[in-house]
Write a protein that holds these residues in place. Structure first.
Motif, PDB file in Angstrom:
ATOM      1  N   GLU A  88      -0.088  -7.075   4.704  1.00  0.00           N
ATOM      2  CA  GLU A  88      -0.567  -6.050   5.625  1.00  0.00           C
ATOM      3  C   GLU A  88      -2.091  -6.032   5.632  1.00  0.00           C
ATOM      4  OE1 GLU A  88      -0.408  -1.212   6.065  1.00  0.00           O
ATOM      5  OE2 GLU A  88       0.904  -2.209   4.652  1.00  0.00           O
ATOM      6  N   ARG A  89      -2.647  -6.127   6.783  1.00  0.00           N
ATOM      7  CA  ARG A  89      -4.099  -6.132   6.927  1.00  0.00           C
ATOM      8  C   ARG A  89      -4.561  -4.756   7.379  1.00  0.00           C
ATOM      9  NH1 ARG A  89      -5.407 -10.587   4.302  1.00  0.00           N
ATOM     10  NH2 ARG A  89      -4.388 -12.403   5.134  1.00  0.00           N
ATOM     11  N   ILE A  90      -5.490  -4.203   6.646  1.00  0.00           N
ATOM     12  CA  ILE A  90      -6.036  -2.890   6.995  1.00  0.00           C
ATOM     13  C   ILE A  90      -7.509  -3.065   7.300  1.00  0.00           C
ATOM     14  CG2 ILE A  90      -6.510  -0.570   6.153  1.00  0.00           C
ATOM     15  CD1 ILE A  90      -4.063  -0.851   4.353  1.00  0.00           C
ATOM     16  N   ASP A  91      -7.908  -2.523   8.411  1.00  0.00           N
ATOM     17  CA  ASP A  91      -9.309  -2.549   8.794  1.00  0.00           C
ATOM     18  C   ASP A  91     -10.101  -1.786   7.733  1.00  0.00           C
ATOM     19  OD1 ASP A  91     -11.820  -2.269   9.931  1.00  0.00           O
ATOM     20  OD2 ASP A  91     -11.029  -1.961  11.956  1.00  0.00           O
ATOM     21  N   PRO A  92     -11.104  -2.402   7.091  1.00  0.00           N
ATOM     22  CA  PRO A  92     -11.847  -1.729   6.019  1.00  0.00           C
ATOM     23  C   PRO A  92     -12.518  -0.431   6.467  1.00  0.00           C
ATOM     24  CG  PRO A  92     -12.759  -3.923   6.450  1.00  0.00           C
ATOM     25  CD  PRO A  92     -11.584  -3.744   7.340  1.00  0.00           C
ATOM     26  N   ARG A  93     -12.783  -0.304   7.745  1.00  0.00           N
ATOM     27  CA  ARG A  93     -13.416   0.922   8.236  1.00  0.00           C
ATOM     28  C   ARG A  93     -12.441   2.097   8.228  1.00  0.00           C
ATOM     29  NH1 ARG A  93     -15.225  -1.709  13.731  1.00  0.00           N
ATOM     30  NH2 ARG A  93     -13.131  -2.468  13.367  1.00  0.00           N
TER      31      ARG A  93
END
Length: 171
Positions: free
Chosen positions: A156-161
């Motif tokens: 799962e990729r989460i936008d660091p922002r």
């Protein structure tokens, strides 16, 4: 590796150049190249129209590299078609800057082919070699070779922002 310009330009038959050259020095700064075999150079210099000498032939070598995805060793064979044209002139440096043609102007009678050969080799070594096109590479989290095993890492990729909001909805 060199040839005498006037000798070739005034000759009816070409000059055959066959030699093995150590080119390991040109790849010493590349971390992905572990070894390169001596380069086999098989060229012919012939006189052409308007006092132009054409040098053409084949260059070949074996290159040991590291796969850019999974870090496995990769052996590449490079075979390069070489073609350069030379013309003698007293103002070689000035003409080289002004001309858009593929003619190399030289001011000496002895033409050293080594810089041209090395340039061809550098341009033909793969920039990002892969062991095979379907290589999955390494897991960015744990480093497992994904070609051999699957890992339990979250994909799962989460936008660091927005990472701070992830825990907000779990409460």
């Amino acid at each position: 590796m060199h040839f005498q310009f006037k000798k070739v330009a005034n000759s009816d038959h070409g000059l055959h150049l066959h030699q093995t050259i150590d080119v390991s020095g040109i790849v010493q700064d590349r971390k992905d190249v572990t070894a390169i075999s001596p380069l086999i150079v098989d060229l012919t210099a012939t006189s052409s129209v308007q006092d132009i000498v054409q040098v053409q032939g084949k260059l070949s070598a074996d290159v040991d590299m590291i796969c850019s995805r999974c870090l496995k060793p990769v052996k590449e064979h490079i075979s390069i078609d070489f073609h350069e044209q030379f013309k003698q002139s007293d103002k070689a440096e000035e003409l080289q800057e002004d001309e858009d043609e593929d003619i190399n102007f030289v001011d000496e009678d002895i033409v050293d082919l080594r810089p041209y050969i090395e340039e061809y080799v550098l341009f033909h070594i793969p920039f990002a070699p892969v062991c095979e096109e379907s290589c999955k590479g390494l897991c960015p989290s744990c480093g497992t070779n994904l070609n051999e095993h699957t890992c339990g890492c979250s994909t799962e990729r989460i936008d660091p922002r927005l990472a701070g909001l992830k825990d907000f909805f779990n409460k």
